[in-house]
Design an enzyme around this catalytic site. Structure first.
Site, mmCIF file in Angstrom:
data_model
loop_
_atom_site.group_PDB
_atom_site.id
_atom_site.type_symbol
_atom_site.label_atom_id
_atom_site.label_comp_id
_atom_site.label_asym_id
_atom_site.label_seq_id
_atom_site.Cartn_x
_atom_site.Cartn_y
_atom_site.Cartn_z
ATOM 1 N N ASP A 20 0.840 -1.196 0.000
ATOM 2 C CA ASP A 20 0.000 0.000 0.000
ATOM 3 C C ASP A 20 0.879 1.252 0.000
ATOM 4 O OD1 ASP A 20 -2.090 1.871 0.454
ATOM 5 O OD2 ASP A 20 -3.199 0.445 1.664
ATOM 6 N N CYS A 245 -4.130 5.120 -2.356
ATOM 7 C CA CYS A 245 -4.492 4.358 -3.554
ATOM 8 C C CYS A 245 -4.543 5.320 -4.738
ATOM 9 C CB CYS A 245 -5.853 3.705 -3.333
ATOM 10 S SG CYS A 245 -6.476 2.897 -4.805
HETATM 11 P P1 HMG Z 1 -8.503 -4.972 -16.961
HETATM 12 O O1 HMG Z 1 -7.842 -4.091 -17.965
HETATM 13 O O2 HMG Z 1 -9.983 -4.905 -16.829
HETATM 14 O O3 HMG Z 1 -8.050 -6.494 -17.181
HETATM 15 O O4 HMG Z 1 -7.832 -4.655 -15.559
HETATM 16 P P2 HMG Z 1 -8.522 -7.583 -18.221
HETATM 17 O O5 HMG Z 1 -8.961 -8.770 -17.431
HETATM 18 O O6 HMG Z 1 -9.475 -6.992 -19.231
HETATM 19 O O7 HMG Z 1 -7.152 -7.941 -18.964
HETATM 20 C C1 HMG Z 1 -6.474 -6.964 -19.773
HETATM 21 C C2 HMG Z 1 -5.015 -7.402 -19.906
HETATM 22 O O8 HMG Z 1 -4.402 -7.339 -18.624
HETATM 23 C C3 HMG Z 1 -4.827 -8.840 -20.389
HETATM 24 O O9 HMG Z 1 -3.623 -8.869 -21.153
HETATM 25 C C4 HMG Z 1 -4.600 -9.618 -19.114
HETATM 26 O O10 HMG Z 1 -3.831 -10.787 -19.295
HETATM 27 C C5 HMG Z 1 -3.815 -8.601 -18.316
HETATM 28 P P3 HMG Z 1 -3.656 -8.873 -22.762
HETATM 29 O O11 HMG Z 1 -4.466 -10.103 -23.092
HETATM 30 O O12 HMG Z 1 -4.347 -7.621 -23.152
HETATM 31 O O13 HMG Z 1 -2.206 -8.918 -23.121
HETATM 32 N N1 HMG Z 1 -3.978 -8.834 -16.855
HETATM 33 C C6 HMG Z 1 -2.957 -8.884 -15.986
HETATM 34 N N2 HMG Z 1 -1.629 -8.762 -16.138
HETATM 35 C C7 HMG Z 1 -0.884 -8.897 -15.003
HETATM 36 N N3 HMG Z 1 -1.400 -9.110 -13.780
HETATM 37 C C8 HMG Z 1 -2.719 -9.231 -13.607
HETATM 38 C C9 HMG Z 1 -3.551 -9.111 -14.750
HETATM 39 N N4 HMG Z 1 -4.888 -9.168 -14.908
HETATM 40 C C10 HMG Z 1 -5.126 -9.003 -16.204
HETATM 41 N N5 HMG Z 1 -3.224 -9.446 -12.389
HETATM 42 C C11 HMG Z 1 -7.197 -5.286 -13.327
HETATM 43 C C12 HMG Z 1 -8.284 -5.329 -14.395
HETATM 44 C C13 HMG Z 1 -7.843 -5.735 -12.020
HETATM 45 C C14 HMG Z 1 -6.082 -6.197 -13.725
HETATM 46 C C15 HMG Z 1 -6.692 -3.825 -13.197
HETATM 47 O O14 HMG Z 1 -7.795 -2.994 -13.004
HETATM 48 C C16 HMG Z 1 -5.729 -3.651 -12.055
HETATM 49 O O15 HMG Z 1 -4.628 -4.164 -12.078
HETATM 50 N N6 HMG Z 1 -6.137 -2.873 -11.005
HETATM 51 C C17 HMG Z 1 -5.322 -2.719 -9.809
HETATM 52 C C18 HMG Z 1 -5.576 -1.388 -9.170
HETATM 53 C C19 HMG Z 1 -4.784 -1.318 -7.890
HETATM 54 O O16 HMG Z 1 -3.806 -2.004 -7.709
HETATM 55 N N7 HMG Z 1 -5.217 -0.426 -6.972
HETATM 56 C C20 HMG Z 1 -4.540 -0.260 -5.694
HETATM 57 C C21 HMG Z 1 -4.698 -1.437 -4.774
HETATM 58 S S1 HMG Z 1 -6.254 -1.504 -3.943
HETATM 59 C C22 HMG Z 1 -6.031 -0.518 -2.542
HETATM 60 O O17 HMG Z 1 -5.050 0.162 -2.419
HETATM 61 C C23 HMG Z 1 -7.053 -0.566 -1.447
HETATM 62 C C24 HMG Z 1 -6.593 -1.354 -0.223
HETATM 63 O O18 HMG Z 1 -5.380 -0.830 0.291
HETATM 64 C C25 HMG Z 1 -7.653 -1.288 0.873
HETATM 65 C C26 HMG Z 1 -8.135 0.152 1.118
HETATM 66 O O19 HMG Z 1 -7.323 0.972 1.581
HETATM 67 O O20 HMG Z 1 -9.294 0.415 0.825
HETATM 68 C C27 HMG Z 1 -6.368 -2.830 -0.565
HETATM 69 MG MG MG Z 2 -5.188 0.867 1.655
#
Ligand code: HMG
Ligand code: MG
Length: 305
Positions: A20, A245
């Site tokens: 985070d 985030c």
């Molecule tokens: P998307 O674009 O909708 O994914 O993203 P998709 O399923 O349509 O796939 C598109 C492409 O991404 C494909 O590749 C997949 O293989 C690839 P292509 O066929 O085009 O070559 N792909 C990946 N590659 C690597 N790793 C993966 C992955 N998944 C698909 N895991 C996705 C959807 C969820 C992946 C994207 O939106 C994402 O990565 N989001 C992450 C956002 C994030 O990290 N936010 C911060 C963390 S959450 C937070 O901080 C809150 C928390 O702390 C609690 C709080 O405080 O509230 C936890």
């Molecule tokens: Mg958090």
């Protein structure tokens, strides 16, 4: 020191700084420095460290080195974990040798969409695929489920406690071991913590609930106090008070681990963490990053320039 009545003897502290904390850092940080920090955090007594995220590197470029950092975690940390959004992330985490993952969804539709490009129900469908893949692999994998925006959403404002309870219940039905009730943008107050924990404790055991506070308005520790009084015994924090985030405008750092340990030490609650070693670990990392981190206890220990 005598234990105050009604408080737990021991609290689990889940260190989320390397995930985070670093997902929101403006400057690029070398994987070797991240690994050096994690090693020092573990040596300070932090047994549970969420060390990186197997999310899409285009979405969070700061953690594009997840495979390299993740592969080092099992040898450095007693119980290492990584954030995982879907089946692709699970495969990457298992390939790195991790058997503890953290899934994440939200109690607000707009935040879920902005953060993961899908609705809450779609995120739960993705998690069902993750559990099916875990079953196929046949490896025991411990799973945490974050519920973001439990106390307020940067896009929608107020969030219904009913939705927090529904999402918590659905995660538990999928097989999640622990729920992290999360204050993504740091708007929670003790009265809200009471409402949300009392309601979620009707569908989850208290031992299954963790609290994850961002400290935007300086209320994180008083919210921990509220959680402790309600019987919660697992709290997240990020060393140095890093965090936020990229998809939650207005979110600032997490509760600083040094501040949390200082507070728990003062209550005689055991965490297994050595505060001086923890401070030294984060001061070392701060220097490597050529930055000044926001944690308050850290500031009080920083050598004068
Ligand atoms: P998307 O674009 O909708 O994914 O993203 P998709 O399923 O349509 O796939 C598109 C492409 O991404 C494909 O590749 C997949 O293989 C690839 P292509 O066929 O085009 O070559 N792909 C990946 N590659 C690597 N790793 C993966 C992955 N998944 C698909 N895991 C996705 C959807 C969820 C992946 C994207 O939106 C994402 O990565 N989001 C992450 C956002 C994030 O990290 N936010 C911060 C963390 S959450 C937070 O901080 C809150 C928390 O702390 C609690 C709080 O405080 O509230 C936890
Ligand atoms: Mg958090």
């Amino acid at each position: 020191m005598p234990l105050k009545s009604g408080l737990p003897r021991r609290v689990r502290v889940v260190e989320v700084g390397p995930r985070d904390g670093l997902q929101n850092q403006p400057e690029a940080i070398a994987a070797a420095d991240k690994i050096g920090w994690i090693e020092r955090l573990a040596a300070a007594g932090l047994e549970e460290i969420e060390g990186t995220a197997f999310v899409h590197p285009k979405w969070v470029p700061q953690l594009a080195d997840a495979a390299e950092v993740g592969a080092k975690l099992p040898e450095l940390v007693a119980r290492p974990s990584a954030l995982v959004p879907n089946r692709a992330g699970l495969d990457r985490a298992l390939d790195a040798g991790l058997n503890r993952i953290a899934l994440f969804t939200a109690a607000s539709e707009t935040f879920c969409q902005k953060n993961t490009n899908c609705s809450i129900d779609e995120s739960l469908d993705r998690f069902a695929e993750v559990f099916a893949a875990i079953a196929d692999r046949g490896t025991r994998t411990w799973v945490r489920g974050y519920v973001s925006t439990c106390f307020g959403c940067p896009y929608e404002g107020d969030v219904a406690v009913d939705t927090v309870v529904r999402v918590t219940e659905q995660l538990l039905q999928l097989g999640v071991d622990e729920i992290a009730i999360s204050d993504t943008i740091g708007t929670a107050t003790p009265a809200q913590v009471e409402r949300v924990i009392e309601r979620t404790a009707s569908v989850a055991a208290l031992e299954q609930l963790a609290l994850h506070f961002h400290d935007t308005r300086g209320l994180a520790l008083v919210n921990v106090w509220a959680g402790l009084r309600l019987g919660v015994t697992t709290f997240d924090a990020a060393a140095g008070g890093l965090g936020g985030c990229p998809y939650a405008p207005g979110a600032s750092g997490n509760l600083a681990t040094e501040d949390l340990i200082y507070f728990l030490d003062s209550l005689g609650i055991d965490t297994g963490v050595d505060l001086q070693k923890l401070v030294a670990a984060t001061l070392w990392f701060e220097q490597r990053c050529n930055a000044t981190f926001p944690g308050r206890v850290l500031a009080s220990q920083r050598p004068a320039q």
